[in-house]
Design an enzyme around this catalytic site. Structure first.
Site, PDB file in Angstrom:
ATOM      1  N   CYS A 108       0.855  -1.188   0.000  1.00 15.56           N
ATOM      2  CA  CYS A 108       0.000   0.000   0.000  1.00 15.56           C
ATOM      3  C   CYS A 108       0.893   1.242   0.000  1.00 15.56           C
ATOM      4  CB  CYS A 108      -0.928  -0.007   1.207  1.00 15.56           C
ATOM      5  SG  CYS A 108      -2.064  -1.419   1.208  1.00 15.56           S
ATOM      6  N   GLU A 137      -0.283  -8.223   6.371  1.00 15.75           N
ATOM      7  CA  GLU A 137      -1.663  -8.492   5.968  1.00 15.75           C
ATOM      8  C   GLU A 137      -2.079  -9.819   6.599  1.00 15.75           C
ATOM      9  OE1 GLU A 137      -5.117  -9.276   5.060  1.00 15.75           O
ATOM     10  OE2 GLU A 137      -4.540  -7.334   4.202  1.00 15.75           O
ATOM     11  N   ASN A 189      -0.579   9.731   9.064  1.00 15.31           N
ATOM     12  CA  ASN A 189       0.558   9.955   9.952  1.00 15.31           C
ATOM     13  C   ASN A 189       1.838   9.976   9.118  1.00 15.31           C
ATOM     14  OD1 ASN A 189      -0.709   9.960  12.633  1.00 15.31           O
ATOM     15  ND2 ASN A 189      -1.240   7.837  12.149  1.00 15.31           N
ATOM     16  N   CYS A 199      -0.611   4.849  13.698  1.00 15.01           N
ATOM     17  CA  CYS A 199      -1.089   4.023  12.589  1.00 15.01           C
ATOM     18  C   CYS A 199      -0.310   4.345  11.313  1.00 15.01           C
ATOM     19  CB  CYS A 199      -2.577   4.291  12.373  1.00 15.01           C
ATOM     20  SG  CYS A 199      -3.302   3.242  11.101  1.00 15.01           S
TER      21      CYS A 199
END
Length: 371
Positions: free
Chosen positions: A121, A172, A303, A346
């Site tokens: 990602c 994941e 973040n 996060c």
């Protein structure tokens, strides 16, 4: 003489522990005794198990062990957040991170499932580090074990030191299916940690076939890392979307909810990035997209981490996005940034490990070309 590889009982699910004891000629009730000693009382040796016969303790000592991951460091944020760097069985340079976030009577533990992440990602620091391997069940449940023991001796009759677990750390979870399921079973089992199925949440980027498989094995709460209101943008942010587009993902979520024994909702996680996915039109598009799904929405202001290429939106932009969704009838929360002074927020978890994919090196080379 070759050393016998001992069986690590820390990561065995209740059923597998029963199978183990029966395989060595012992009654299955021994599994209940041992699982309580390990997960409720924090036993690190068989000698501590005073209601187990001396003969069995000696036998277990020869063929078994109780071995959690090694804690390299523990950092405590100014807001009370704790972050552990944990060395895995891979060796010196294979470390993952675990974070405990206190909030009043709640204490939520963010647990990792992989050394690095098998996905990529674009806005996640972990993804930029590449991937080494999947964690074992002992390394996953060991994070819970370590966090609880960090407060002192474990007391099954005392207040809960960890009230919630979210599989939202490094990796994941659905790409490490069996070890993650075994660990979550231990989290919820009455003889282990006894957490409610509503207090154990698995977060996935959308490995659709595994969502269908998951509901056959457990009924934990489910969160979806969505981050975009359409396929075109999600293909850029969450590349697995090219394989499993949003329509298929939502259909799998509907199936998951329909096959739970009680009424539940999906948590939609949406990281807001300035100028990328945070405008009003995208908020309306998201509201329309999710009309077919029982869900609540958790907005996560980005973040920052070095060289990410993304920025955190202003509070005003975040509130506007939230208001549009709330006006459409959704329950919408904005996640408060916690532990950013120790890089525990996060999207900031990175660990320290050998990247077998060379993904991290590719990003370094790309930064140098663009600098």
């Amino acid at each position: 003489m070759t050393d016998i590889k001992k069986v690590n009982l820390l990561g065995l699910s209740p059923d597998k522990l029963i199978e183990f004891f029966e395989s060595i000629g012992e009654k299955k009730f021994r599994a209940t005794q041992v699982i309580k000693w390990i997960h409720q009382k924090g036993a690190e040796s068989f000698e501590e198990m005073t209601d187990v016969s001396k003969a069995l303790r000696a036998k277990l000592e020869q063929i078994c062990e109780i071995r959690g991951p090694e804690v390299v460091s523990q950092n405590i944020s100014s807001d009370g957040t704790r972050k552990w760097i944990i060395r895995t069985e891979g060796g010196k340079n294979d470390c993952v991170e675990t974070v405990l976030i206190p909030d009043g009577d709640r204490a939520t533990l963010c647990v990792s499932s992989q050394v690095g992440c098998s996905l990529d990602c674009s806005f996640c620091s972990t993804g930029k580090q590449g991937f080494n391997r999947n964690l074992t069940p002992a390394e996953i449940i060991g994070q819970v074990w370590i966090a609880i023991k960090s407060f002192g001796p474990m007391d099954p009759n005392g207040p809960r030191r960890v009230t919630n677990v979210v599989m939202m750390g490094m990796g994941e979870p659905l790409m490490n299916f069996e070890p993650v399921v075994d660990a979550m079973i231990l989290m919820m089992h009455d003889h282990a940690y006894g957490l409610s199925k509503r207090r154990v949440t698995l977060s996935t980027s959308g490995v659709v076939p595994k969502i269908y498989e998951l509901v056959k094995r457990t009924d934990v709460s489910l969160a979806i890392s969505l981050h975009a209101p359409n396929d075109a943008l999600r293909n850029e942010l969450v590349p697995i979307n090219k394989k499993y587009p949003i329509a298929e993902l939502i259909e799998s979520c509907q199936h998951y909810l329909a096959n739970l024994p009680d009424k539940r909702h999906i948590t939609i996680e949406y990281t807001l990035m300035f100028g990328v996915n945070d405008n009003e039109e995208q908020a309306y598009e998201l509201a329309e997209l999710l009309k077919v799904l029982e869900c609540k929405i958790n907005l996560i202001p980005f973040n920052p981490f070095p060289h990410s290429g993304y920025e955190k939106p202003s509070n005003n932009r975040t509130r506007r996005f939230q208001r549009i969704l709330a006006d459409a009838g959704y329950t919408v929360t904005v996640r408060t940034t916690r532990g950013d002074d120790i890089d525990a927020a996060c999207g900031q978890l990175v660990g320290d490990f050998h990247d077998k994919t060379r993904r991290s090196q590719k990003y370094i080379e790309l930064r140098e070309v663009n600098s």
